[in-house]
Design an enzyme around this catalytic site. Structure first.
Site, PDB file in Angstrom:
ATOM      1  N   LYS A 198     -14.567 -78.595 -22.999  1.00  0.00           N
ATOM      2  CA  LYS A 198     -13.423 -77.692 -23.210  1.00  0.00           C
ATOM      3  C   LYS A 198     -12.219 -78.414 -23.812  1.00  0.00           C
ATOM      4  CE  LYS A 198     -14.902 -74.685 -19.499  1.00  0.00           C
ATOM      5  NZ  LYS A 198     -14.583 -74.046 -18.227  1.00  0.00           N
ATOM      6  N   CYS A 255     -12.767 -71.453 -11.764  1.00  0.00           N
ATOM      7  CA  CYS A 255     -12.537 -70.755 -13.042  1.00  0.00           C
ATOM      8  C   CYS A 255     -11.090 -70.312 -13.253  1.00  0.00           C
ATOM      9  CB  CYS A 255     -13.479 -69.561 -13.157  1.00  0.00           C
ATOM     10  SG  CYS A 255     -15.206 -70.062 -13.146  1.00  0.00           S
ATOM     11  N   ARG A 284     -19.147 -63.343 -23.749  1.00  0.00           N
ATOM     12  CA  ARG A 284     -17.814 -63.914 -23.941  1.00  0.00           C
ATOM     13  C   ARG A 284     -17.648 -64.223 -25.421  1.00  0.00           C
ATOM     14  NH1 ARG A 284     -17.432 -69.000 -20.283  1.00  0.00           N
ATOM     15  NH2 ARG A 284     -17.380 -67.450 -18.612  1.00  0.00           N
ATOM     16  N   LYS A 323     -21.010 -78.392 -20.398  1.00  0.00           N
ATOM     17  CA  LYS A 323     -19.952 -77.692 -21.133  1.00  0.00           C
ATOM     18  C   LYS A 323     -18.798 -78.623 -21.504  1.00  0.00           C
ATOM     19  CE  LYS A 323     -19.316 -74.768 -17.629  1.00  0.00           C
ATOM     20  NZ  LYS A 323     -18.772 -73.867 -16.588  1.00  0.00           N
ATOM     21  N   ARG A 373     -16.429 -75.271 -26.280  1.00  0.00           N
ATOM     22  CA  ARG A 373     -16.235 -73.814 -26.118  1.00  0.00           C
ATOM     23  C   ARG A 373     -14.933 -73.355 -26.742  1.00  0.00           C
ATOM     24  NH1 ARG A 373     -18.502 -72.307 -20.236  1.00  0.00           N
ATOM     25  NH2 ARG A 373     -20.599 -73.162 -20.480  1.00  0.00           N
ATOM     26  N   CYS A 414     -20.197 -61.938 -10.915  1.00  0.00           N
ATOM     27  CA  CYS A 414     -20.462 -63.368 -10.939  1.00  0.00           C
ATOM     28  C   CYS A 414     -21.505 -63.737  -9.888  1.00  0.00           C
ATOM     29  CB  CYS A 414     -19.181 -64.164 -10.698  1.00  0.00           C
ATOM     30  SG  CYS A 414     -19.528 -65.921 -10.714  1.00  0.00           S
ATOM     31  N   CYS A 425     -10.017 -65.426 -10.601  1.00  0.00           N
ATOM     32  CA  CYS A 425     -11.240 -65.352 -11.401  1.00  0.00           C
ATOM     33  C   CYS A 425     -11.929 -63.998 -11.181  1.00  0.00           C
ATOM     34  CB  CYS A 425     -12.178 -66.487 -11.032  1.00  0.00           C
ATOM     35  SG  CYS A 425     -13.020 -66.213  -9.456  1.00  0.00           S
ATOM     36  N   CYS A 482     -15.276 -69.065  -5.596  1.00  0.00           N
ATOM     37  CA  CYS A 482     -16.129 -70.215  -5.250  1.00  0.00           C
ATOM     38  C   CYS A 482     -15.469 -71.479  -5.772  1.00  0.00           C
ATOM     39  CB  CYS A 482     -17.542 -70.009  -5.820  1.00  0.00           C
ATOM     40  SG  CYS A 482     -17.742 -70.569  -7.517  1.00  0.00           S
TER      41      CYS A 482
HETATM   42 FE1  SRM Z   1     -16.030 -70.345 -15.247  1.00  0.00          FE
HETATM   43  C1  SRM Z   1     -19.262 -70.474 -14.349  1.00  0.00           C
HETATM   44  C2  SRM Z   1     -16.193 -67.011 -15.331  1.00  0.00           C
HETATM   45  C3  SRM Z   1     -13.079 -70.315 -16.826  1.00  0.00           C
HETATM   46  C4  SRM Z   1     -15.505 -73.597 -14.327  1.00  0.00           C
HETATM   47  N1  SRM Z   1     -17.512 -68.986 -14.949  1.00  0.00           N
HETATM   48  C5  SRM Z   1     -18.814 -69.254 -14.627  1.00  0.00           C
HETATM   49  C6  SRM Z   1     -19.676 -68.022 -14.665  1.00  0.00           C
HETATM   50  C7  SRM Z   1     -20.259 -67.908 -16.042  1.00  0.00           C
HETATM   51  C8  SRM Z   1     -20.747 -67.893 -13.562  1.00  0.00           C
HETATM   52  C9  SRM Z   1     -22.127 -68.375 -13.863  1.00  0.00           C
HETATM   53  O1  SRM Z   1     -22.324 -69.520 -14.324  1.00  0.00           O
HETATM   54  O2  SRM Z   1     -23.056 -67.612 -13.577  1.00  0.00           O
HETATM   55  C10 SRM Z   1     -18.570 -66.955 -14.423  1.00  0.00           C
HETATM   56  C11 SRM Z   1     -18.854 -65.558 -14.961  1.00  0.00           C
HETATM   57  C12 SRM Z   1     -18.171 -64.523 -14.106  1.00  0.00           C
HETATM   58  C13 SRM Z   1     -18.201 -63.158 -14.691  1.00  0.00           C
HETATM   59  O3  SRM Z   1     -18.893 -62.290 -14.118  1.00  0.00           O
HETATM   60  O4  SRM Z   1     -17.529 -62.916 -15.674  1.00  0.00           O
HETATM   61  C14 SRM Z   1     -17.353 -67.683 -14.952  1.00  0.00           C
HETATM   62  N2  SRM Z   1     -14.925 -68.936 -16.051  1.00  0.00           N
HETATM   63  C15 SRM Z   1     -15.100 -67.602 -15.897  1.00  0.00           C
HETATM   64  C16 SRM Z   1     -13.903 -66.822 -16.405  1.00  0.00           C
HETATM   65  C17 SRM Z   1     -14.273 -65.490 -17.035  1.00  0.00           C
HETATM   66  C18 SRM Z   1     -12.925 -66.633 -15.237  1.00  0.00           C
HETATM   67  C19 SRM Z   1     -11.812 -65.646 -15.460  1.00  0.00           C
HETATM   68  O5  SRM Z   1     -11.557 -64.923 -14.508  1.00  0.00           O
HETATM   69  O6  SRM Z   1     -11.179 -65.622 -16.510  1.00  0.00           O
HETATM   70  C20 SRM Z   1     -13.311 -67.852 -17.368  1.00  0.00           C
HETATM   71  C21 SRM Z   1     -13.849 -67.753 -18.758  1.00  0.00           C
HETATM   72  C22 SRM Z   1     -13.214 -68.765 -19.665  1.00  0.00           C
HETATM   73  C23 SRM Z   1     -13.600 -68.656 -21.100  1.00  0.00           C
HETATM   74  O7  SRM Z   1     -13.155 -67.728 -21.751  1.00  0.00           O
HETATM   75  O8  SRM Z   1     -14.325 -69.542 -21.584  1.00  0.00           O
HETATM   76  C24 SRM Z   1     -13.787 -69.150 -16.732  1.00  0.00           C
HETATM   77  N3  SRM Z   1     -14.617 -71.731 -15.613  1.00  0.00           N
HETATM   78  C25 SRM Z   1     -13.408 -71.485 -16.174  1.00  0.00           C
HETATM   79  C26 SRM Z   1     -12.523 -72.570 -15.947  1.00  0.00           C
HETATM   80  C27 SRM Z   1     -11.049 -72.642 -16.358  1.00  0.00           C
HETATM   81  C28 SRM Z   1     -10.860 -73.336 -17.663  1.00  0.00           C
HETATM   82  O9  SRM Z   1     -11.834 -73.673 -18.346  1.00  0.00           O
HETATM   83  O10 SRM Z   1      -9.719 -73.559 -18.029  1.00  0.00           O
HETATM   84  C29 SRM Z   1     -13.217 -73.514 -15.214  1.00  0.00           C
HETATM   85  C30 SRM Z   1     -12.651 -74.835 -14.641  1.00  0.00           C
HETATM   86  C31 SRM Z   1     -12.468 -75.882 -15.662  1.00  0.00           C
HETATM   87  C32 SRM Z   1     -13.713 -76.671 -15.851  1.00  0.00           C
HETATM   88  O11 SRM Z   1     -14.560 -76.262 -16.632  1.00  0.00           O
HETATM   89  O12 SRM Z   1     -13.873 -77.696 -15.186  1.00  0.00           O
HETATM   90  C33 SRM Z   1     -14.550 -72.978 -15.010  1.00  0.00           C
HETATM   91  N4  SRM Z   1     -17.248 -71.820 -14.497  1.00  0.00           N
HETATM   92  C34 SRM Z   1     -16.815 -73.062 -14.124  1.00  0.00           C
HETATM   93  C35 SRM Z   1     -17.910 -73.765 -13.491  1.00  0.00           C
HETATM   94  C36 SRM Z   1     -17.862 -75.202 -12.902  1.00  0.00           C
HETATM   95  C37 SRM Z   1     -18.246 -76.216 -13.905  1.00  0.00           C
HETATM   96  C38 SRM Z   1     -18.361 -77.583 -13.300  1.00  0.00           C
HETATM   97  O13 SRM Z   1     -17.863 -78.535 -13.876  1.00  0.00           O
HETATM   98  O14 SRM Z   1     -18.970 -77.734 -12.259  1.00  0.00           O
HETATM   99  C39 SRM Z   1     -18.998 -72.872 -13.476  1.00  0.00           C
HETATM  100  C40 SRM Z   1     -20.400 -73.121 -12.900  1.00  0.00           C
HETATM  101  C41 SRM Z   1     -21.255 -73.929 -13.821  1.00  0.00           C
HETATM  102  O15 SRM Z   1     -20.939 -74.196 -14.967  1.00  0.00           O
HETATM  103  O16 SRM Z   1     -22.321 -74.317 -13.335  1.00  0.00           O
HETATM  104  C42 SRM Z   1     -18.543 -71.669 -14.113  1.00  0.00           C
HETATM  105 FE1  SF4 Z   2     -17.605 -67.014 -10.374  1.00  0.00          FE
HETATM  106 FE2  SF4 Z   2     -16.826 -69.097  -8.968  1.00  0.00          FE
HETATM  107 FE3  SF4 Z   2     -16.061 -68.860 -11.493  1.00  0.00          FE
HETATM  108 FE4  SF4 Z   2     -15.039 -67.261  -9.713  1.00  0.00          FE
HETATM  109  S1  SF4 Z   2     -14.801 -69.489  -9.750  1.00  0.00           S
HETATM  110  S2  SF4 Z   2     -15.860 -66.623 -11.710  1.00  0.00           S
HETATM  111  S3  SF4 Z   2     -16.715 -66.959  -8.325  1.00  0.00           S
HETATM  112  S4  SF4 Z   2     -18.118 -69.159 -10.814  1.00  0.00           S
END
Ligand code: SRM
Ligand code: SF4
Length: 562
Positions: A208, A475, A74, A206, A144, A432, A426, A471
């Site tokens: 944001k 995201c 990323r 993390k 980030r 993922c 997402c 899940c």
């Molecule tokens: Fe996310 C984890 C994809 C925005 C909350 N996110 C992941 C991972 C890296 C899975 C992993 O940990 O193994 C995913 C990779 C999937 C892949 O194959 O690409 C993933 N997140 C994404 C993206 C690519 C979704 C998308 O379809 O665009 C977004 C990338 C954003 C960026 O450019 O930085 C993405 N993730 C978000 C958001 C939305 C936001 O930030 O506005 C959230 C919710 C907001 C937040 O952070 O609370 C988000 N991602 C998570 C979480 C839950 C964190 C938590 O507080 O529990 C995880 C899991 C973790 O961190 O353990 C996670």
């Molecule tokens: Fe993966 Fe869950 Fe984030 Fe979707 S919401 S990209 S399934 S970690």
């Protein structure tokens, strides 16, 4: 370190020599396509995750092969802005150094590559560097990518807020030289550098930041750890309303976890922006939970201590007077599609990208389209937090050519429904590791079906914010959507309803673990009642709360689970 047993990642960070670990050694190990275990945590600070194609897992196992390891990287692109030359480079890298060859726009205004083999990581990061791009701190327990409203209508305000988002991103970067040493063959300075703001264990989790420009809440500012809402007078930026403590992630069945919308910290003057950001971060660094990573986000810290105590601490640490928040109003959340003329007389074209995936398919050659536009475009590109793309700063004379390219490759011309315009999903499967149900691959067809229901009830002109994730991590920010689908298992989702259109209220779960037919059934009745009984200009989420079909969830933990 204390006597209390901390989360495993705390020890990995502490022993990592400021994020180096044994990443370099792991890159040299050609027997496996993977990195060493602990390094897969550290690699996130460098912008990449180890993954494998889940569709191929069974086949590889049957052949007694290790999973086909590859990496998702990323980039860090504050505010989502890049030049035409950078886009050409980004595109070339996708074609030459990734197995997937596609580019994925994310919900945080940047792009990802999937399917990078270990041997290609270094060449890829070096190629990004040659294009003045990087992936430092795009993931990991640090601040980030900083989001910023890309809306081109108020061009001068956009420019000012964008400059602040860049500054925030730069000022809050980790200071370790590890990235330069490992990836860019930089000078070895181990042991001679410091991490003055983060310290050697960085943040508990993390972090944001988003910068919003009312009335547009496209960046979903309240779902961010730290938000800056632009306050202007006579078109000039004078300061920000600061919000603290938002986040989406939750775990199915674990009531100690929950999504949360941020609280108002208050109004600050422009000059105090960086100081306040730094001290919000250091407060979270010192007060955040380092024992249980599930509870380590700043939203739990703010919930635990209360916003008043948090505000006092930030004011004390920064020496900044935090005033009561100014009055603001958000009215939009999606992107504004098609051509828009900015206040600077430049034209901006917002193009819809289904689930942010930039690749060529028959009839819709999105990747070729942007490559061809970048060859002639003199302005810039802006990725949006709704996974779309703006071809920005187009001179009147170049409009026709750019529009022609977008039409030729099928990226412009199709009529989008208001639902589709406000929908995101997402990535989920197959890359993922955490996905429990499909999202990106299923969402287009799912959206068609919901659109058909809206048409059936004569309300297809109604914009509704709808989001799907594979899940509960959230995201695509599903808990802030009027209709949220959260993956529970293959083909099954939890259905959330009732969030506010403007992003100021969360949704609530109305049914658990249901399949497509059951989801459609739940929506059908509610659409019917909405069509018959809605008030003028009432949004779907507001209707459900007003008619008490769904209980309002204003922000906190308790409302969400009760
Ligand atoms: Fe996310 C984890 C994809 C925005 C909350 N996110 C992941 C991972 C890296 C899975 C992993 O940990 O193994 C995913 C990779 C999937 C892949 O194959 O690409 C993933 N997140 C994404 C993206 C690519 C979704 C998308 O379809 O665009 C977004 C990338 C954003 C960026 O450019 O930085 C993405 N993730 C978000 C958001 C939305 C936001 O930030 O506005 C959230 C919710 C907001 C937040 O952070 O609370 C988000 N991602 C998570 C979480 C839950 C964190 C938590 O507080 O529990 C995880 C899991 C973790 O961190 O353990 C996670
Ligand atoms: Fe993966 Fe869950 Fe984030 Fe979707 S919401 S990209 S399934 S970690």
């Amino acid at each position: 370190m204390t006597d209390v047993k901390l989360a495993a990642n705390e020890y990995i960070k502490a022993d990592s020599n400021l994020l180096r670990g044994t990443i370099e050694e792991g890159l040299q190990n050609h027997i496996t396509g993977a990195l060493y275990d602990d390094d897969t945590q550290l690699s996130k600070f460098h912008g990449f995750y180890q993954q494998d194609d889940r569709d191929l897992r069974g086949e590889r196992k049957a052949q007694k092969l290790e999973p086909l390891h590859s990496f998702m990287l990323r980039a860090r692109v504050p505010g989502g802005v890049c030049t035409s030359q950078q886009w050409l480079d980004i595109d070339k890298i996708a074609s030459s150094l990734t197995m997937n060859q596609s580019i994925r726009l994310t919900t945080r205004q940047t792009f990802q590559y999937h399917g990078i083999l270990k041997r290609n990581l270094k060449p890829l990061i070096q190629a990004l560097d040659l294009s003045s791009l990087d992936s430092i701190a795009a993931c990991g327990d640090v601040n980030r990518n900083v989001m910023c409203n890309p809306n081109p209508v108020e061009s001068s305000l956009h420019q000012e807020t964008y400059e602040w988002s860049k500054q925030l991103s730069e000022q809050l970067l980790p200071r370790t030289n590890a990235y330069a040493e490992i990836w860019l063959d930089g000078e070895k300075v181990r042991g001679h550098e410091e991490e003055p703001m983060y310290g050697k264990t960085y943040l508990p989790r993390k972090f944001k930041i988003a910068v919003a420009v009312p009335p547009h809440n496209d960046v979903d500012v309240y779902t961010n750890c730290l938000g800056f809402i632009a306050i202007s007078e006579n078109g000039k930026l004078i300061g920000f309303n600061v919000t603290v403590g938002g986040g989406m992630g939750a775990t199915h069945g674990d009531k100690s976890t929950y999504p949360r919308l941020a609280d108002d910290l208050g109004f600050i003057k422009l000059a105090d922006t960086i100081a306040v950001a730094r001290e919000v971060i250091t407060t979270q660094r010192d007060w955040g939970n380092r024992v249980d990573r599930k509870l380590a986000r700043i939203k739990y810290t703010v919930q635990k201590h209360g916003i008043e105590k948090f505000r006092d601490e930030v004011a004390k640490r920064s020496g900044v007077t935090i005033e009561p928040p100014r009055t603001i109003k958000f009215t939009t959340r999606g992107d504004r599609f098609g051509w828009v003329k900015g206040t600077d007389n430049k034209w901006h074209l917002t193009l819809y990208i289904e689930c942010g995936r930039i690749k060529d398919v028959p009839g819709k050659e999105v990747q070729t389209c942007f490559r061809e536009i970048a060859k002639v475009h003199q302005g810039d590109f802006r990725m949006t937090s709704n996974q779309n793309m703006i071809v920005a700063n187009v001179a009147e004379a170049d409009k026709a050519a750019i529009e022609g390219i977008a039409r030729k490759y099928g990226v412009l011309g199709e009529r989008l429904t208001p639902l589709r315009e406000h929908s995101i999903a997402c990535v989920s499967l197959p890359t993922c590791a955490l996905g429990m149900a499909e999202a990106e691959r299923y969402f287009p067809e799912f959206t068609d079906k919901v659109d058909s229901l809206l048409t059936k009830h004569g309300i297809s002109d109604q914009p509704i914010v709808m989001r799907m994730t594979g899940c509960p991590n959230g995201c695509a920010r599903p808990y802030a959507a009027e209709i949220g689908l959260v993956g529970k298992g293959p083909g099954r989702y939890n259905l959330y309803l009732g969030a506010a259109f403007d992003g100021t209220r969360l949704s609530k779960m109305v049914r658990e673990n249901i399949n497509e037919a059951e989801i459609m059934d739940e929506l059908d009745g509610r659409f019917e009642r909405f069509a018959l009984n809605r008030q003028t200009q009432e949004n779907f989420g507001d209707f459900l709360v007003r008619t008490q079909e769904v209980k309002a969830v204003l922000s906190s933990a308790r409302d969400f689970h009760d």
